[in-house]
Structure formats: C-alpha cells, structure tokens
Scaffold this motif. Sequence first.
Motif, PDB file in Angstrom:
ATOM      1  N   ARG A   1      53.529  24.316  10.027  1.00 50.35           N
ATOM      2  CA  ARG A   1      54.150  23.377   9.091  1.00 50.35           C
ATOM      3  C   ARG A   1      54.990  24.106   8.045  1.00 50.35           C
ATOM      4  NH1 ARG A   1      49.548  20.470   8.361  1.00 50.35           N
ATOM      5  NH2 ARG A   1      49.239  21.330   6.288  1.00 50.35           N
ATOM      6  N   VAL A   2      54.368  25.152   7.501  1.00 48.44           N
ATOM      7  CA  VAL A   2      55.059  25.886   6.440  1.00 48.44           C
ATOM      8  C   VAL A   2      56.321  26.528   6.983  1.00 48.44           C
ATOM      9  CG1 VAL A   2      54.886  27.818   4.850  1.00 48.44           C
ATOM     10  CG2 VAL A   2      52.973  26.267   5.094  1.00 48.44           C
ATOM     11  N   THR A   3      56.234  27.073   8.189  1.00 50.73           N
ATOM     12  CA  THR A   3      57.424  27.692   8.771  1.00 50.73           C
ATOM     13  C   THR A   3      58.531  26.664   8.928  1.00 50.73           C
ATOM     14  OG1 THR A   3      55.771  28.288  10.404  1.00 50.73           O
ATOM     15  CG2 THR A   3      57.735  29.648  10.321  1.00 50.73           C
ATOM     16  N   GLN A   4      58.138  25.493   9.376  1.00 51.68           N
ATOM     17  CA  GLN A   4      59.157  24.457   9.582  1.00 51.68           C
ATOM     18  C   GLN A   4      59.822  24.072   8.265  1.00 51.68           C
ATOM     19  OE1 GLN A   4      57.666  21.129  11.693  1.00 51.68           O
ATOM     20  NE2 GLN A   4      57.809  22.167  13.667  1.00 51.68           N
ATOM     21  N   SER A   5      58.979  23.878   7.219  1.00 53.38           N
ATOM     22  CA  SER A   5      59.606  23.474   5.966  1.00 53.38           C
ATOM     23  C   SER A   5      60.438  24.604   5.384  1.00 53.38           C
ATOM     24  CB  SER A   5      58.571  22.976   4.955  1.00 53.38           C
ATOM     25  OG  SER A   5      57.399  23.698   5.051  1.00 53.38           O
ATOM     26  N   LEU A   6      60.035  25.823   5.672  1.00 51.65           N
ATOM     27  CA  LEU A   6      60.840  26.958   5.222  1.00 51.65           C
ATOM     28  C   LEU A   6      62.190  26.941   5.917  1.00 51.65           C
ATOM     29  CD1 LEU A   6      60.578  29.430   3.405  1.00 51.65           C
ATOM     30  CD2 LEU A   6      59.968  30.752   5.422  1.00 51.65           C
ATOM     31  N   ARG A   7      62.213  26.680   7.184  1.00 55.00           N
ATOM     32  CA  ARG A   7      63.461  26.594   7.942  1.00 55.00           C
ATOM     33  C   ARG A   7      64.355  25.512   7.335  1.00 55.00           C
ATOM     34  NH1 ARG A   7      61.392  27.364  13.494  1.00 55.00           N
ATOM     35  NH2 ARG A   7      61.569  29.604  13.829  1.00 55.00           N
ATOM     36  N   LYS A   8      63.681  24.383   7.059  1.00 48.58           N
ATOM     37  CA  LYS A   8      64.428  23.262   6.515  1.00 48.58           C
ATOM     38  C   LYS A   8      65.060  23.627   5.172  1.00 48.58           C
ATOM     39  CE  LYS A   8      63.553  18.353   6.011  1.00 48.58           C
ATOM     40  NZ  LYS A   8      62.418  17.432   5.805  1.00 48.58           N
ATOM     41  N   ALA A   9      64.245  24.305   4.346  1.00 51.16           N
ATOM     42  CA  ALA A   9      64.742  24.686   3.033  1.00 51.16           C
ATOM     43  C   ALA A   9      65.897  25.658   3.145  1.00 51.16           C
ATOM     44  CB  ALA A   9      63.606  25.300   2.218  1.00 51.16           C
ATOM     45  N   LYS A  10      65.810  26.526   4.117  1.00 49.15           N
ATOM     46  CA  LYS A  10      66.878  27.505   4.293  1.00 49.15           C
ATOM     47  C   LYS A  10      68.095  26.920   4.992  1.00 49.15           C
ATOM     48  CE  LYS A  10      64.260  31.814   4.332  1.00 49.15           C
ATOM     49  NZ  LYS A  10      63.564  32.741   5.218  1.00 49.15           N
ATOM     50  N   GLY A  11      67.903  25.697   5.522  1.00 48.41           N
ATOM     51  CA  GLY A  11      69.036  25.035   6.182  1.00 48.41           C
ATOM     52  C   GLY A  11      69.195  25.450   7.627  1.00 48.41           C
ATOM     53  N   GLU A  12      68.166  26.000   8.230  1.00 49.60           N
ATOM     54  CA  GLU A  12      68.270  26.363   9.639  1.00 49.60           C
ATOM     55  C   GLU A  12      67.858  25.172  10.506  1.00 49.60           C
ATOM     56  OE1 GLU A  12      65.772  29.769  10.137  1.00 49.60           O
ATOM     57  OE2 GLU A  12      66.797  30.781   8.475  1.00 49.60           O
ATOM     58  N   PRO A  13      68.344  25.121  11.735  1.00 49.75           N
ATOM     59  CA  PRO A  13      67.997  23.986  12.584  1.00 49.75           C
ATOM     60  C   PRO A  13      66.506  23.982  12.914  1.00 49.75           C
ATOM     61  CG  PRO A  13      69.178  25.641  13.841  1.00 49.75           C
ATOM     62  CD  PRO A  13      69.261  26.060  12.414  1.00 49.75           C
ATOM     63  N   LEU A  14      65.938  22.770  12.982  1.00 49.21           N
ATOM     64  CA  LEU A  14      64.505  22.651  13.251  1.00 49.21           C
ATOM     65  C   LEU A  14      64.208  22.921  14.711  1.00 49.21           C
ATOM     66  CD1 LEU A  14      63.573  19.461  11.272  1.00 49.21           C
ATOM     67  CD2 LEU A  14      62.799  21.795  10.838  1.00 49.21           C
ATOM     68  N   GLU A  15      63.058  23.437  14.927  1.00 47.58           N
ATOM     69  CA  GLU A  15      62.596  23.575  16.303  1.00 47.58           C
ATOM     70  C   GLU A  15      62.156  22.210  16.805  1.00 47.58           C
ATOM     71  OE1 GLU A  15      59.442  26.217  17.177  1.00 47.58           O
ATOM     72  OE2 GLU A  15      60.522  27.913  16.314  1.00 47.58           O
ATOM     73  N   PRO A  16      62.201  21.973  18.044  1.00 47.26           N
ATOM     74  CA  PRO A  16      61.644  20.701  18.527  1.00 47.26           C
ATOM     75  C   PRO A  16      60.207  20.565  18.064  1.00 47.26           C
ATOM     76  CG  PRO A  16      62.155  22.219  20.331  1.00 47.26           C
ATOM     77  CD  PRO A  16      62.799  22.756  19.109  1.00 47.26           C
ATOM     78  N   GLU A  17      59.918  19.389  17.435  1.00 48.39           N
ATOM     79  CA  GLU A  17      58.661  19.250  16.722  1.00 48.39           C
ATOM     80  C   GLU A  17      57.435  19.245  17.635  1.00 48.39           C
ATOM     81  OE1 GLU A  17      59.158  15.303  14.902  1.00 48.39           O
ATOM     82  OE2 GLU A  17      61.060  15.460  15.948  1.00 48.39           O
ATOM     83  N   GLU A  18      57.614  18.626  18.796  1.00 53.85           N
ATOM     84  CA  GLU A  18      56.452  18.506  19.680  1.00 53.85           C
ATOM     85  C   GLU A  18      56.567  19.526  20.804  1.00 53.85           C
ATOM     86  OE1 GLU A  18      53.993  16.415  19.266  1.00 53.85           O
ATOM     87  OE2 GLU A  18      54.829  15.191  17.651  1.00 53.85           O
TER      88      GLU A  18
END
Lengths: 718, 124
Positions: free
Chosen positions: A357-374
């Motif tokens: 979760r934290v990695t994903q929100s970090l990506r989001k904060a940095k503006g990088e594309p999200l990994e497929p969630e599932e």
Amino acid sequence: MPPPSTMARPSRQPDYVRFSPTTPIVIDNGGSIFRIGWAGESDPRVSFRNVVQRPRHKASGETVTIVGDNDPALMKYFDCTRTSHRSPFDANVVYQFENMEYILDYGFERLGATSQVDHPILMTECIRNPLNSRSKMAELLFETYGVPSIAFGVDAVFSYKLNQQLGRCNEEGLAVCSGFSTSHVIPIVKGEPVAEACCRTNIGGFHVTDYLKQLLSLKYPHHISNITWEKSEELKMEHCYVALDFASELQLFQKGNEIAKEKTRCWQLPWVPPTQAEIPSEEELARRAALKEKQGQRLRDMAAARKSLRITELENELNSLEDLLQQIDEVEEPEVLSVLSGTKYFSRQELESAILRVTQSLRKAKGEPLEPEEKTDVPLSEKYPLVSVPDDILSPEQLKEKKRQIFLKTTSEGRLLAKRKRIEEEAMRERQNQLEEEKRLENPELYLEQLHIKYRELCEKIESRKRFKTNGNQNVSGGVGRGERLSAAQKERMRLLTSAAFDRGKGEDTFGARDEDWQLYKLMSKDNDDDDNGQEEDEAELARLTCRLQDIDPNFIPKPDLVQLQATTAEFPKFRPQTAEDFQIVLDVERFRCPEVLFQPNMIGIDQAGLDEMTGISLRRLSFDDSMKDEITKSIFVTGGNALLPGLLPRLEAGIRQIRPYLSPLKVVRAYDPILDAWRGAAVYANSPLFSSQTLSIQDYFEKGEDLLRQYNIKYTI
Amino acid sequence: MEPEVVSSEMVLPAALPFKRVQMSDKYPKGQSRGRHWKHLKQIVQAENYSSLPAHEPNYLNIESPPSMYPSKKYCDITGFEAPYTDPRTSLRYANPGVFKRIRGLPDDQIQRYLTLRNAAIVLR
C-alpha cells in the motif's frame, strides 16, 4: 395655501391680554387645517394642520404630544415608529375628542391664553352635525376650558356671506363647498341656508391626494418611499387640473401627440449618476498581472513543499516497514508475534500488504504510473486464507479477521464483475456504432432520413408527455395556479376518484376480487409518475440522436424549446445602467384623472353623485318654483380648497348647464379666497354687536344640557 | 429635551394654565383607557334618525344619492376608457398592451389596483 410641510410653525401670540373678554375667539375647525384668531381681524392668528402625533421622546422615553406639522429635522429626536398623524375627524365629523382636546390646547396656547379662556367662541362645524359630536364639543369647551359662551356655524355659509358682502354673489344662491373630506351643496335663500335641500357627497381633497399617491406608488414601486402624503399634496396643488371634457382629454393622451406631451409634467427625484469606474492604465494592468502571478507562484510552492513532505514521510514509513520485515525474516517462526507486538500488525501477510500500500501511495505521490492493483496470479484462497476455514476452530480474533476478509473478498469480486460488465457494454456500443456506420456508408440518405424520423418521433413523445402533465402551460412546477385548468393527468385522476366513489356505492361490491382492481390505487396516487424512468431513457436517447445528427447533418438545428426548456422559462430583463429617467416621476393622465373623482366618485368606488350632479339634486330638493331656482343659479358660489384646482369652475358650469333647462341663467363664481374666506366670514359675523344673541352660555348649558344643543340653530342674518 | 426641540416649542406642555381640567387628570397615567370614542357609523346609529320625521334634514338624509348616469369604466392601469375586463383578475384594461402588463402583475399589486376602486375581495 402653502404646502403643509413647509408651513412655518406658528409663534405664540403675545397680545392675548389686550383683548377684552367680550371679543370672541373664532375657530375654523377644518378637516385639514385648524385656524384660530380674533373676531374682527382680517386673518386668523394661528393656523396649523389639524393632526396630532404622540411619539416617544428618544432620550427620556416619555410620550409627548405634537400638534400640527413639524420641522422634519427635529423629528429625529422622537421615535415615531408606532404612531402616525391622527386626526380628530371621521369624514367631516369630530369623533376623537381626546385628539380634539390636544388640538384646542395647542390652538389656545399659541393664541397666547394665559390664565383662562374667558372669551365667547364661534366654531365651525359641518351642516347637520350629529348631536353627539356637537354636545361632546360643547362639553369639552365648557367643562375643560370654562368658555363663557359658544356658537356653532357652517363654514360654507360664512364664506358665502362674506362674499355676498364683497358683492360677488347674491342673497339667493348656491354654495358649493368642496372641502377636505366631503363636498356640500347648500342652497341659500334670503341669506339663510336651506338645510333640507342641501346635499353631501363624501369625497374631497383627501381623496384626490390619496388617489394620486396610490396611483403614483403603484406606477413607480421603486420610488415608493419618495411618494409621501406631503409630496403628493404638493404635486396635486402644483400640477393637477380638472379637464373640461374628461373623455376627450383622455383621448388626447391616448393618442399621445404633441399637445399631450406638452401637458406632461415630470418630477425628477434627486439622483447622482454613479461615478464611472475608470479604465485601468497599462502599468496598473501589468502590476495586477504580476501580483496574480506572484500569488499563483506562492500557491504552487506551497503545493510542492507539501508534496515533498509527503514523499519523505512515505519513504520513512516504507523503510521502517521493510526493516520490520527483515527482522521477521531473521527470527524464528514462534518469535514473530513477539516482534510484531509493538506494532499494529499481527502477521507477515498484513505487513506485506501494508508495504504494498505504502509503495503504491508513494508512486502516486511521485506521479509515477500505478501498477495494476489486483495481482490476478494470487489465488483467492491464498489472499483470504480464513474464508474457507470453519468458524468453530477459530479464535475470536481470527473470527473478526475472517469477517473482514469475507467483506474484502465480496467487494473485490463485485468490483471485478462491474468491470467486466462495463467492458461488455462498451463492446456492445462499439458494435452498434459500427453497425450504424455500416448502414450509413451503405445508404447515407436513407440513414439520415431514418435518423430524422426517429428524432421527430422522440421529440413528439416527450412533448406530449409534458403537455399531458402541465396542460401546455409554461407552468413547469405542475401545480394548479390561479384560474388555471387542471392538466390532463390531474383530470384523469379526478375522473378515477369520482367514478370509483360512484361505482362502489351501489350493488354488490366485488372490488378486490380480481387482482387488476388494485391497480386502480396506483393510478389514483398523487405522484402517478409511473413512466419517469422511461422518460429519462427517452431523453438520453434524444440527446444522443441530437449529437449524432449534429455530427453528420450540417443543416440540422435542434428544437430549442426541448433542449433548453429550463433556460427560457423566465425572461429576465437585461441589466442596464440606471439613468436619470429611472428617477423621474411622470405625471400625465394623473394630472386630471385624480381631480376627476370629484365629478365621478365612482372612479374610487364611492357610489354617490359628483359635484355637478349634486347641484341638480339640491335644486330638485328645493320646494320653490322655477323662477326662484333660476334666481339661485345666477349665483353659484364655489368655495373650499378644491376650488383652487384649475378648470374646476368651467367644468362645473358645463356640468350644471347640462342639467338646467335650455337658456336658463347660470353664473358660477369662485370665492375671493376659497381657503380663508370661511374663517374671515366667521370673524366678521362674530364681530357684529348682535353675535351674543346667537350664542349658548355656560349657565344655559348646565341648566338644560343636551336639549339646548339639539334646538340650537344659528341665524346667519343678524 | 434637546435645546432646539425646546426652542421650537413643538411639544405641547403637559399642564396648561388656562384649562380647568388638565389632560393628566382626565386621563390618568397607567390606567388603561380603553376606547372611549365612537366611529362616525356608531355615532350616526346612536342618533336614531329613523325615529325622527323623514322631512327633517339630518346628517344621514342630506347625503347625495348614487349618480343617475351609468358609471363609465376606466382602465385601472392607464386611466383610459376601458372596453375590456380581465376575467381572471377582474381588472379593467384599455388595450392588449395593458392586458399583457396586467398578466405580469403580482397578486398584491392587482389587489391594490382593485382596492383603489373599492372592488378588492376582502377576506375576513
């Protein structure tokens, strides 16, 4: 007469004691103005508006009495919110003697009375004053002021007598007196009024002014605060006139030609044009732009700072979590729980998911594309291990965890389902579009034709539904307004209700035997908007068709009333800057429409004869032969405040001429001074040595009381 | 009291030397006065004119009768002669332009126009 608002406050007369006790005090108790003075003098000493006001003094809080009109600048010390001007008169009869007493107090005080009012008094009253009013007045004068003797006379007759002395009218004549609240016609024969032939209409200057005030305030609702009683009175005196021929004058104004324009008067209200906002200079614009830019930069900086802060926070969290994971990896299985006890995680899986979760929100904060969630490769049983385990082998904590997992599982499954459905729908639409496109390519004309037909059908359908609901009115709310008929839907409902009630009353009641019967209630229910969903669908389809038509047909214009029905329901006047014309009060028809009520009281709903007809009625009531009537019409005398209206005399003359036989003599004269002549006539009358023979003394009053007043009838020729 | 109010002598003094009975004695402060006067209608009723001989003039019978002529109808808004009446508001109007305006008028204004000629519906 000067307008009441500008009338100066009367000063106290210093020479009261100079007059001997035999000199009578003369009071003209008029509906609008109270005048008091000495017999034998040419003018009243004191006159003021016949009103009382009892406001509260703001500083001390006590209620004070103010008689007459005042300097408006001084009224700021008083709280007038709960009081207004009060008159002692109802029509032309005094009925509120408390107010009358205040007025008399003030009158005598201004006249300079010191210790006692020990002078005979001559007071005017209306002809055939009700005994109640007359006796109350006598009671007031005798018992409160201790007046030695009083006499009552009619103002119009005094005015006539004075003008007779001036040689303006004859011994036989007709006094037409149009006062403040009533108008009288009094025939005078051998110098005495003939009471049985006189005639009264309850209309006067008050009604003229009031009509003007009401008309103007209805015509100019925005300036209602400027249209005061005083101002209307002023406008009436300045601009109103009586039309010689009302109908033709109206037509003149209806055509609106040059003459009518000339006759139009205009009252400009005080108005200051608003100061124009000056166009900002080049530098000013640049300065403003720079300021804006600076503010924007500040905001951007702030946002960036917040973002970097968040990123560092997340990174820290991630690091600590990874450390924790490492610790778990290093220790043996049984000690995992002890390591985790200080944290909010209970198992390795949880820790891992938190890291994810934290990695994903970090990506989001940095503006990088999200990994497929599932991650589909993770099997469900692995992700939610507790779901398939039976309840009875689980600890309470695990049970809780199981519930959570079940919830998570169902939601994720639901999400997946919805996604699949969405994809399917999109595919279907795509297919449909493709089909349509193929059709279009096949035969463009036919396709367009079909589209148009479809569009028209839909339009009609929606419109007819709307008409059914609102009855074709622009009344979108659907309610039944004032005087509007029921809409078709409402009518249908009414029909159902009545027929249901009617059918049920007779014969065997089989209602409810069939299931369809119960459908009736659904139809009857007030919010019978059963096909609302269908309507929405239709509207969506219509919007789609409109879009498509607009795309492919350059000549297509969507029907405006359907597309923007909401936008055009109300027409708002366009905003425009105010000009001086907006602050003008134009008097055109009003100038002669208002005084016309004297001749046509019907215009303001008073069902009585007007001034010209009154003279005819009065002459008819006279029990004299025609030669005497001819004599009387040779001297028709007009007095009272309304006699000052321009054009009243010619109009009256024309009106009377219509009533009288052909070629009978007619002469209409105006009083020398329609306002003051009543008082002056009374003053002359009171000055005659025989005046005392016409008075009632205080001794007689106490002896005989009301009877004396009933029999009292003043003789004007002495 | 402010000096300019005093100097203008606009306020009637509470006690006047020339009166036998002062206002404050007649209407003592703090006591409810009630209504001690009658309206003209009540005065006229109390006079009982109907018991007096009919030929004797009194306040009531000197009043003028209704006009013999048919009353003309005038437009409530413009004052011109009005051939038409709006059935919805019962306002009279002179031409279609005025009719349009009538239909745009709010209800209270319509009632005020009707009150002007004593034709408004008074709900009690």
